[in-house]
Design a protein around this motif. Structure first.
Motif, PDB file in Angstrom:
ATOM      1  N   PHE A  82       0.830  -1.207   0.000  1.00 16.41           N
ATOM      2  CA  PHE A  82       0.000   0.000   0.000  1.00 16.41           C
ATOM      3  C   PHE A  82       0.866   1.260   0.000  1.00 16.41           C
ATOM      4  CE2 PHE A  82      -2.808  -3.229   1.842  1.00 16.41           C
ATOM      5  CZ  PHE A  82      -3.940  -3.060   1.068  1.00 16.41           C
ATOM      6  N   THR A  83       1.972   1.205   0.719  1.00 12.19           N
ATOM      7  CA  THR A  83       2.871   2.361   0.765  1.00 12.19           C
ATOM      8  C   THR A  83       3.518   2.633  -0.588  1.00 12.19           C
ATOM      9  OG1 THR A  83       4.564   0.862   1.623  1.00 12.19           O
ATOM     10  CG2 THR A  83       3.365   2.186   3.232  1.00 12.19           C
ATOM     11  N   ASP A  84       3.800   1.576  -1.362  1.00  9.18           N
ATOM     12  CA  ASP A  84       4.374   1.759  -2.697  1.00  9.18           C
ATOM     13  C   ASP A  84       3.355   2.375  -3.654  1.00  9.18           C
ATOM     14  OD1 ASP A  84       6.755   0.678  -1.890  1.00  9.18           O
ATOM     15  OD2 ASP A  84       6.329  -1.335  -2.642  1.00  9.18           O
ATOM     16  N   LEU A  85       2.092   1.977  -3.501  1.00 11.34           N
ATOM     17  CA  LEU A  85       1.041   2.523  -4.369  1.00 11.34           C
ATOM     18  C   LEU A  85       0.960   4.033  -4.208  1.00 11.34           C
ATOM     19  CD1 LEU A  85      -1.212   1.838  -6.393  1.00 11.34           C
ATOM     20  CD2 LEU A  85      -2.770   1.643  -4.447  1.00 11.34           C
ATOM     21  N   ASN A  86       1.066   4.494  -2.983  1.00 11.23           N
ATOM     22  CA  ASN A  86       1.087   5.928  -2.695  1.00 11.23           C
ATOM     23  C   ASN A  86       2.132   6.630  -3.567  1.00 11.23           C
ATOM     24  OD1 ASN A  86       1.746   8.450  -1.527  1.00 11.23           O
ATOM     25  ND2 ASN A  86       1.270   7.766   0.534  1.00 11.23           N
ATOM     26  N   HIS A  87       3.341   6.129  -3.533  1.00  7.94           N
ATOM     27  CA  HIS A  87       4.466   6.738  -4.254  1.00  7.94           C
ATOM     28  C   HIS A  87       4.287   6.636  -5.768  1.00  7.94           C
ATOM     29  CE1 HIS A  87       8.629   7.697  -5.271  1.00  7.94           C
ATOM     30  NE2 HIS A  87       8.689   6.578  -5.947  1.00  7.94           N
ATOM     31  N   GLN A  88       3.850   5.486  -6.249  1.00  6.09           N
ATOM     32  CA  GLN A  88       3.761   5.271  -7.695  1.00  6.09           C
ATOM     33  C   GLN A  88       2.658   6.107  -8.338  1.00  6.09           C
ATOM     34  OE1 GLN A  88       5.913   3.878  -9.404  1.00  6.09           O
ATOM     35  NE2 GLN A  88       6.992   2.405  -8.135  1.00  6.09           N
ATOM     36  N   ILE A  89       1.532   6.249  -7.673  1.00  6.34           N
ATOM     37  CA  ILE A  89       0.459   7.099  -8.208  1.00  6.34           C
ATOM     38  C   ILE A  89       0.933   8.551  -8.294  1.00  6.34           C
ATOM     39  CG2 ILE A  89      -1.838   8.051  -7.761  1.00  6.34           C
ATOM     40  CD1 ILE A  89      -2.604   5.408  -6.480  1.00  6.34           C
ATOM     41  N   ARG A  90       1.647   8.956  -7.277  1.00  3.68           N
ATOM     42  CA  ARG A  90       2.138  10.344  -7.223  1.00  3.68           C
ATOM     43  C   ARG A  90       3.070  10.658  -8.381  1.00  3.68           C
ATOM     44  NH1 ARG A  90       2.661  15.298  -6.652  1.00  3.68           N
ATOM     45  NH2 ARG A  90       4.048  16.319  -5.190  1.00  3.68           N
ATOM     46  N   THR A  91       4.063   9.791  -8.609  1.00  3.74           N
ATOM     47  CA  THR A  91       5.059  10.085  -9.631  1.00  3.74           C
ATOM     48  C   THR A  91       4.535   9.849 -11.047  1.00  3.74           C
ATOM     49  OG1 THR A  91       6.014   7.850  -9.432  1.00  3.74           O
ATOM     50  CG2 THR A  91       6.990   9.598  -8.084  1.00  3.74           C
ATOM     51  N   THR A  92       3.542   8.973 -11.195  1.00  4.51           N
ATOM     52  CA  THR A  92       3.005   8.682 -12.526  1.00  4.51           C
ATOM     53  C   THR A  92       1.985   9.727 -12.971  1.00  4.51           C
ATOM     54  OG1 THR A  92       3.314   6.299 -12.191  1.00  4.51           O
ATOM     55  CG2 THR A  92       1.811   6.965 -13.962  1.00  4.51           C
ATOM     56  N   TYR A  93       1.038  10.052 -12.098  1.00  5.13           N
ATOM     57  CA  TYR A  93      -0.095  10.872 -12.518  1.00  5.13           C
ATOM     58  C   TYR A  93      -0.123  12.277 -11.905  1.00  5.13           C
ATOM     59  CZ  TYR A  93      -1.813   6.497 -14.449  1.00  5.13           C
ATOM     60  OH  TYR A  93      -1.931   5.335 -15.171  1.00  5.13           O
ATOM     61  N   ASN A  94       0.796  12.563 -10.999  1.00  4.83           N
ATOM     62  CA  ASN A  94       0.856  13.861 -10.324  1.00  4.83           C
ATOM     63  C   ASN A  94      -0.436  14.205  -9.594  1.00  4.83           C
ATOM     64  OD1 ASN A  94       2.261  16.119  -9.419  1.00  4.83           O
ATOM     65  ND2 ASN A  94       1.603  17.394 -11.133  1.00  4.83           N
ATOM     66  N   PHE A  95      -1.040  13.195  -8.964  1.00  6.30           N
ATOM     67  CA  PHE A  95      -2.033  13.492  -7.940  1.00  6.30           C
ATOM     68  C   PHE A  95      -1.294  14.055  -6.735  1.00  6.30           C
ATOM     69  CE2 PHE A  95      -5.016  10.542 -10.092  1.00  6.30           C
ATOM     70  CZ  PHE A  95      -6.175  11.295  -9.998  1.00  6.30           C
ATOM     71  N   GLY A  96      -1.962  14.872  -5.951  1.00  2.00           N
ATOM     72  CA  GLY A  96      -1.347  15.457  -4.773  1.00  2.00           C
ATOM     73  C   GLY A  96      -0.976  14.391  -3.751  1.00  2.00           C
ATOM     74  N   PRO A  97       0.037  14.638  -2.926  1.00  2.00           N
ATOM     75  CA  PRO A  97       0.449  13.657  -1.926  1.00  2.00           C
ATOM     76  C   PRO A  97      -0.648  13.327  -0.919  1.00  2.00           C
ATOM     77  CG  PRO A  97       1.618  15.740  -1.626  1.00  2.00           C
ATOM     78  CD  PRO A  97       0.925  15.814  -2.937  1.00  2.00           C
ATOM     79  N   SER A  98      -1.537  14.266  -0.641  1.00  6.37           N
ATOM     80  CA  SER A  98      -2.659  13.985   0.268  1.00  6.37           C
ATOM     81  C   SER A  98      -3.592  12.956  -0.360  1.00  6.37           C
ATOM     82  CB  SER A  98      -3.424  15.279   0.576  1.00  6.37           C
ATOM     83  OG  SER A  98      -3.719  15.987  -0.623  1.00  6.37           O
ATOM     84  N   PHE A  99      -3.917  13.140  -1.629  1.00  7.50           N
ATOM     85  CA  PHE A  99      -4.760  12.192  -2.365  1.00  7.50           C
ATOM     86  C   PHE A  99      -4.081  10.825  -2.416  1.00  7.50           C
ATOM     87  CE2 PHE A  99      -6.185   9.908  -6.048  1.00  7.50           C
ATOM     88  CZ  PHE A  99      -7.528  10.201  -6.190  1.00  7.50           C
ATOM     89  N   CYS A 100      -2.780  10.821  -2.720  1.00  8.42           N
ATOM     90  CA  CYS A 100      -2.048   9.565  -2.895  1.00  8.42           C
ATOM     91  C   CYS A 100      -1.870   8.814  -1.580  1.00  8.42           C
ATOM     92  CB  CYS A 100      -0.672   9.832  -3.516  1.00  8.42           C
ATOM     93  SG  CYS A 100      -0.776  10.464  -5.198  1.00  8.42           S
ATOM     94  N   SER A 101      -1.973   9.508  -0.475  1.00 10.87           N
ATOM     95  CA  SER A 101      -1.954   8.846   0.828  1.00 10.87           C
ATOM     96  C   SER A 101      -3.345   8.333   1.188  1.00 10.87           C
ATOM     97  CB  SER A 101      -1.468   9.824   1.906  1.00 10.87           C
ATOM     98  OG  SER A 101      -1.511   9.234   3.175  1.00 10.87           O
ATOM     99  N   PHE A 102      -4.360   9.138   0.929  1.00  9.92           N
ATOM    100  CA  PHE A 102      -5.720   8.775   1.328  1.00  9.92           C
ATOM    101  C   PHE A 102      -6.225   7.524   0.610  1.00  9.92           C
ATOM    102  CE2 PHE A 102     -10.330   8.966   0.781  1.00  9.92           C
ATOM    103  CZ  PHE A 102     -10.742   9.020   2.107  1.00  9.92           C
ATOM    104  N   VAL A 103      -6.025   7.438  -0.698  1.00 13.89           N
ATOM    105  CA  VAL A 103      -6.601   6.321  -1.464  1.00 13.89           C
ATOM    106  C   VAL A 103      -6.052   4.959  -1.029  1.00 13.89           C
ATOM    107  CG1 VAL A 103      -6.799   5.315  -3.772  1.00 13.89           C
ATOM    108  CG2 VAL A 103      -7.246   7.749  -3.441  1.00 13.89           C
ATOM    109  N   PRO A 104      -4.729   4.763  -0.905  1.00  9.11           N
ATOM    110  CA  PRO A 104      -4.245   3.468  -0.408  1.00  9.11           C
ATOM    111  C   PRO A 104      -4.666   3.182   1.036  1.00  9.11           C
ATOM    112  CG  PRO A 104      -2.487   4.642  -1.540  1.00  9.11           C
ATOM    113  CD  PRO A 104      -3.603   5.612  -1.347  1.00  9.11           C
TER     114      PRO A 104
END
Length: 280
Positions: A82-104
């Protein structure tokens, strides 16, 4: 879920929302990332150079989300934490870090897993009425097709055909009104063809959020979305259309999500949907 974990979740959600507001304010005062450098340097996709695309083979785990499947098809998701998903979504799609933390975090809660230590397969995200929901724009309802990894080509082609906007070069773009129209049509059709149909207010908003990703991260560009939705791959040279330094925050995202949802007129399609269902 214990009382302690429930209280912890409340504090986490409050902190995420506060963080999201601060990131949104930060985006207002900092310069956007230059075109061609939205993906961070040193990460796959920098400069538009994505890892080699490989179509899924038997045994590969995929889900109902084309964006996640595209990441997996480019080798960005393996034995996912789940922690990796946070990072990968952020760097791939440039969702905000808050969004990328909340979804996983939400996904971990949904699956009753530990966000900090557990892993998951993409197909596990298709727990019905967890994240996956009826009236998808790219999949038949799970009551009709339980395996949600398989896309429904006619739905995707119809979605793209609804585009009425044009970019500066005259290429077709999906707009907020287009997305509201096709979502209304899909909801009416799903209700008419699926006796087990359900779509709570939460999942209506979630469906509009999924759809709004196409308008924000992908800029509504039909040319790009054809490849992302039909092949579940990222176009060569592609980068997120969101260039804000702190990415697409939840607060900013809702400026697209809510107009999409409030613009839906399901009743406009009910009669035709019933006729088509009866004729089938």
């Amino acid at each position: 879920m214990t009382i302690l974990s429930s209280v912890s979740n409340v504090f986490y959600d409050a902190s995420i929302m506060t963080w999201d507001v601060l990131l949104t304010l930060g985006n207002l005062v900092r310069f956007s990332r230059p075109v061609g450098r939205v993906t961070p340097e040193g990460h796959p996709g920098y400069g538009g150079y994505w890892p080699e695309y490989r179509s899924p083979k038997e045994g590969d785990s995929r889900c109902s989300c084309p964006a996640l499947n595209a990441m997996a098809n480019h080798g960005k998701l393996f034995g996912i934490k789940f922690t990796d998903l946070n990072h990968q979504i952020r760097t791939t799609y440039n969702f905000g870090p808050s969004f990328c933390s909340f979804v996983p975090h939400y996904a971990a809660r949904m699956l009753n897993r530990s966000y900090s230590s557990d892993t998951f397969d993409l197909e596990e995200l298709d727990l019905h009425n967890g994240i996956e929901h009826d009236a998808s724009l790219t999949r038949l309802d799970t009551a009709l097709v339980p395996d949600q990894s398989g896309k429904h080509i006619p739905f995707i082609e119809e979605l793209l055909s609804f585009a009425t906007g044009k970019d500066a070069e005259g290429k077709p773009l999906l707009t907020i009104k287009d997305m509201s129209r096709i979502l209304g049509k899909r909801r009416a059709e799903a209700k008419a063809t699926n006796k087990d149909y359900s779509l709570s207010l939460f999942h209506k908003i979630f469906g509009s959020a999924n759809s709004s990703t196409m308008l924000t991260i992908f800029g509504g560009r039909v040319e790009d979305l054809q490849m992302v939705l039909l092949e579940e791959r990222l176009p060569e040279g592609w980068e997120s259309r969101v260039r804000k330094p702190y990415g697409l925050t939840m607060l900013t995202f809702n400026w697209t999500v809510l107009p999409v949802e409030f613009g839906i007129r399901e009743s406009d399609w009910v009669s035709d949907a019933k006729q088509d269902a009866n004729a089938a």
